[in-house]
Design an enzyme around this catalytic site. Structure first.
Site, mmCIF file in Angstrom:
data_model
loop_
_atom_site.group_PDB
_atom_site.id
_atom_site.type_symbol
_atom_site.label_atom_id
_atom_site.label_comp_id
_atom_site.label_asym_id
_atom_site.label_seq_id
_atom_site.Cartn_x
_atom_site.Cartn_y
_atom_site.Cartn_z
ATOM 1 N N CYS A 204 0.836 -1.203 0.000
ATOM 2 C CA CYS A 204 0.000 0.000 0.000
ATOM 3 C C CYS A 204 0.872 1.254 0.000
ATOM 4 O O CYS A 204 0.494 2.285 -0.560
ATOM 5 C CB CYS A 204 -0.913 -0.012 1.223
ATOM 6 N N CYS A 361 3.106 -10.171 -14.091
ATOM 7 C CA CYS A 361 2.587 -8.909 -13.561
ATOM 8 C C CYS A 361 3.801 -8.042 -13.226
ATOM 9 O O CYS A 361 4.883 -8.268 -13.776
ATOM 10 C CB CYS A 361 1.682 -9.147 -12.348
#
Length: 405
Positions: A204, A361
């Protein structure tokens, strides 16, 4: 299939308790007996952060009798965007103290046990062994796997979630669910067999997160805990719930047990037996070992791309990142199919199951999820690019996005 209640009921409700929980008592799946189970329950929440904050508030409001909080961090200003259990006046204060104070204002009768320390292999069994149920809201792979492995060994159910940007996953793991439920035990290692390294992993702090999504997911975690404690409904055991907040789309991925790290399937007796003695029974025989995806190095992918160009190799290279990431640079010859699409049956339907697939990814986390979904769906050959696009871009300059095949 429903599970039997996890916790035996406490004493009959007082008049004050009946008034306080009246709206919950009206629910036939919970009722007076379920409320008494909640009052007797002991739940440990790992992390008083983005996920732990809403989960703690709703568990306290629901009347869970004892809440344990494990966190060695202090409140920072950047936490306030999503960690709603803390306020501006709490900045610099230990999170366990701030969270305990908020719970005290909301539900003074709830007993809060603060563990202002980092969970380690030395203290994990001692701390978690004193609870009936664990919720994991931690923010690093080492703690996640420590919590999951410890719960598996102790035979404790674990409500687990992961969140980043606009994406989230929620599930319930339990190595030894009651035999009469007919549900096979599953663990985190059945979903992700090997613990990734935290080095270079997205977080985050580096990638961002939608604060409201933390509220959604933390509330779901609290709901799963309440269902397990009371025996209401069908928990997420054997299922992974996936949320793409940008499209407001929920999908579900089935999870079956594998024989990865089989030693983890011999738990010790829990510190306090669950309500049903059958909960301590050995789990049913696991299904055949699940296929595991293969890691492909950057060098080998380069050789395979060259071979594909000359017609001596055939595979599909899939970028499972989001369109904005793809637009900033991609691997030449790859097609974009975001993870949220791969996790849906309609998204996978555009792919040929017999054709080998390589997924990537930014690092490896989302690619591993995609690989797992593809293999569960019957794809024969699935590889994950080692280190992802970040590793590739260190060796090769980025290229403009390609056209989907």
């Amino acid at each position: 299939m429903p599970l039997p209640p996890l916790v035996p009921p406490a004493a009959p409700l007082t008049a004050d308790q009946a008034r306080r929980y009246s709206r919950q008592l009206l629910l036939p799946q919970i009722g007076e007996l379920g409320q008494r189970r909640l009052l007797a329950a002991r739940v440990c929440v790992i992390g008083a952060g983005g996920l732990g904050a809403p989960a703690l508030l709703y568990l306290a409001a629901a009347g869970v009798g004892t809440l344990g909080i494990v966190d060695d961090d202090v409140v920072e200003t950047s936490n306030l965007q999503r960690q709603v259990i803390h306020g501006e006046s709490d900045v610099g204060r230990p999170k366990v103290a701030s969270a305990a104070a908020s719970i005290g204002r909301l539900a003074a009768s709830v007993r809060v046990i603060s563990h202002p320390e980092r969970l380690t292999s030395e203290n994990a069994h001692t701390i978690l062994g004193g609870y009936d149920l664990v919720l994991d809201g931690s923010d690093n792979f080492a703690t996640r796997y420590l919590v999951a492995d410890t719960c598996a060994e102790l035979g404790l159910p674990l409500v687990w979630a992961s969140i980043l940007r606009f994406d989230a996953q929620v599930s319930v793991f339990w190595s030894t669910p009651p035999a009469e439920s007919g549900i096979a035990g599953v663990q985190l290692r059945d979903l992700f067999a090997m613990q990734p390294t935290d080095a270079g992993a997205e977080s985050c702090e580096t990638a961002g997160v939608l604060g409201a999504l933390c509220g959604q997911v933390g509330s779901i975690m609290a709901g799963e805990a309440i269902k397990l404690i009371t025996g209401a409904g069908t928990p997420l055991l054997g299922r992974v719930l996936v949320l793409d907040a940008l499209t407001a789309r929920w999908t579900e991925v089935p999870l079956r047990p594998s024989q990865v790290d089989a030693a983890r399937r011999h738990p010790i007796t829990p510190a306090r037996p669950p309500a049903s003695a059958a909960s301590c029974s050995a789990p049913s025989a696991p299904t055949p070992t699940a296929k595991l995806s293969v890691e492909l190095s950057v060098e080998l992918l380069e050789r395979r791309l060259a071979a594909r160009e000359h017609g001596s190799d055939d595979f599909l290279l899939i970028d499972v990142r989001e369109p904005d990431e793809h637009a900033r640079g991609t691997i030449d010859g790859s097609v974009l199919l975001p993870l949220a699409d791969i996790l849906t049956e309609s998204g996978r339907s555009v792919l040929l199951r017999h054709r080998p697939v390589i997924v990537y990814c930014l690092h490896e986390g989302r690619a591993r999820q995609a690989a797992r979904a593809l293999m569960v769906d019957g794809f024969d050959s699935v590889c994950v690019l080692e280190g992802g696009y970040a590793n590739w871009s260190e060796h090769r300059p980025p290229t403009a996005p390609g056209v989907a095949e």
